[in-house]
Scaffold this active site. Sequence first.
Site, mmCIF file in Angstrom:
data_model
loop_
_atom_site.group_PDB
_atom_site.id
_atom_site.type_symbol
_atom_site.label_atom_id
_atom_site.label_comp_id
_atom_site.label_asym_id
_atom_site.label_seq_id
_atom_site.Cartn_x
_atom_site.Cartn_y
_atom_site.Cartn_z
ATOM 1 N N ARG A 160 0.908 -1.268 -0.009
ATOM 2 C CA ARG A 160 -0.008 -0.225 -0.074
ATOM 3 C C ARG A 160 0.998 1.257 0.005
ATOM 4 O O ARG A 160 2.054 1.085 0.669
ATOM 5 C CB ARG A 160 -0.909 0.197 1.289
ATOM 6 C CG ARG A 160 -2.028 -1.278 1.363
ATOM 7 C CD ARG A 160 -2.862 -0.872 2.393
ATOM 8 N NE ARG A 160 -1.971 -0.632 3.770
ATOM 9 C CZ ARG A 160 -2.400 -0.007 4.951
ATOM 10 N NH1 ARG A 160 -3.783 0.723 4.694
ATOM 11 N NH2 ARG A 160 -1.953 0.041 5.714
ATOM 12 N N SER B 81 7.522 -5.465 6.661
ATOM 13 C CA SER B 81 7.212 -6.516 7.705
ATOM 14 C C SER B 81 7.979 -7.828 7.335
ATOM 15 O O SER B 81 7.255 -8.785 7.255
ATOM 16 C CB SER B 81 5.835 -6.748 7.836
ATOM 17 O OG SER B 81 5.046 -5.345 8.097
ATOM 18 N N ASP C 171 4.918 -3.185 11.704
ATOM 19 C CA ASP C 171 3.711 -2.844 12.048
ATOM 20 C C ASP C 171 3.456 -2.369 13.424
ATOM 21 O O ASP C 171 2.734 -1.474 13.897
ATOM 22 C CB ASP C 171 2.909 -3.672 11.218
ATOM 23 C CG ASP C 171 3.121 -5.081 11.674
ATOM 24 O OD1 ASP C 171 3.949 -5.308 12.588
ATOM 25 O OD2 ASP C 171 2.250 -6.100 11.563
#
Length: 499
Positions: free
Chosen positions: A108, A177, A230
């Site tokens: 994203r 991540s 995250d």
Amino acid sequence: MGRVVFGVALGCAVVTCAIAAVLVGRRARSQRKWRRAVEVLREFEDGCATSIGRLKQVVDAMAVEMHAGLASDGGSKLKMLLSFIDSLPNGNEIGTYYALDLGGTNFRVLRVRLGGKGSMISSPQVERQAIPRELMSGTSEDLFDFIAMKLKQFVEQEDDASEKKPDEEKVLGFTFSFPIRQMSVSSGILIKWTKGFSVEDAVGKDVARCLEEAMTKAGLNVRVTALVNDTVGTLALAHYYDEDTVAAVIFGTGTNACYVERTDAIIKCQGLLTNSGGMVVNMEWGNFWSSHLPRTSYDIALDDESPNCNDQGFEKMISGMYLGDIARRVLYRMAQESDIFGNGAYNLSIRFILRTPLMAAMHEDDSPDLREVGRILTENLQMPDVSLKARRLVVRVCDVVTRRAARLAAAGIVGILKKIGRDGSGGVASGRTKGRPRRTVVAIEGGLYANYSMFREYLNEAVAEILGEEVAQNVVLRVTEDGSGIGAALLAAAYSSNR
């Protein structure tokens, strides 16, 4: 004639008795099998017991392991990784910032506008992009060039609609991540790929520099000011709105936690200086282990059959990836030792066929006839016509799995509070706050907590039970959303101004 009638009557009586004997025998066998299914459940319940005494032992073990991980690398099951983030967003950030969230087969890009003075963050502009499969096993240059190209298209679309000069430098927070060795707040060396990626020439490289080089090649004037995972992003987002936030926990498919530690407590990095006297530590707590954790034969079998045997022991007991499969294993044992599910229980032998969201839906079915339980057993496990009594047993299995997971997760949270002296006892750490306990906020993100009400209720209840009423009144567990996106943009803002 009378003898014939008597003989017929006697024969009928014998047949009737024989039929009755068969029926009684079948009923007795059925009752024995049902009792065995109930015994399997009771044995599992006993193995999953989480008394307050045991939970406090887990709290102590977590705090001790945190100390060991801060003392030396490899000294604990907890990695206790330094994030190099020594200041968190506080609501005073102003400007437009970008974030890139790469954590799987999609990524994203986000743009976030900040107005300062604690203003609310309006809905960020977000674009999601799938990564072509060939790039997941190609070269690092091809992968990051593709990401940079998509980021450029996104930035240029926004520039057309804004007053900002197209050539003005922009800053970006990069949520990556995958396992990295953090070198600074904005750089980190890739240790290995997971989640289906195998871009081998990227291993050992600084992923932030790879992205910056690709963006420069694409003609983008963008600088990476924060490289985070995250969990750290979740802490940043929660801290933006509430400066009493000291820790963040993810309860989703996986689980992790981070918190703000005193710099002088990070013994493995003696001489480390920070502006604030603290630093965010990424615990990687999924790998926590203690002999006090209530492990059953089902947990052992799940671990033995996993690709990472003997690793991530805590995660395998509390995260969404595994809870449904633990329940499946108990139900399969019941099916093997009884006939409560009829002849259609073969699918219970298939690993991970019962996903945690399905388990949660059955657990939370409050209809009188457990209609949703019956639907899931029929449609997802091909087990039609399961009796209401057996469906109730299924719900009880789901409850045991979820209650244990939530209560152990609560003990983990209190372990963090104990380490930093926020549990009301003074903790393993020195410097107990005198007088009334300080207000403490723990940010929680992830569908397991946000969407599974029974898990959330059991966890909240256990935190209060462990801490006691007086201390628990000052501890706030706050649901936070999109730390990996908005949180990364906030850290980009915090560190662009700091620099």
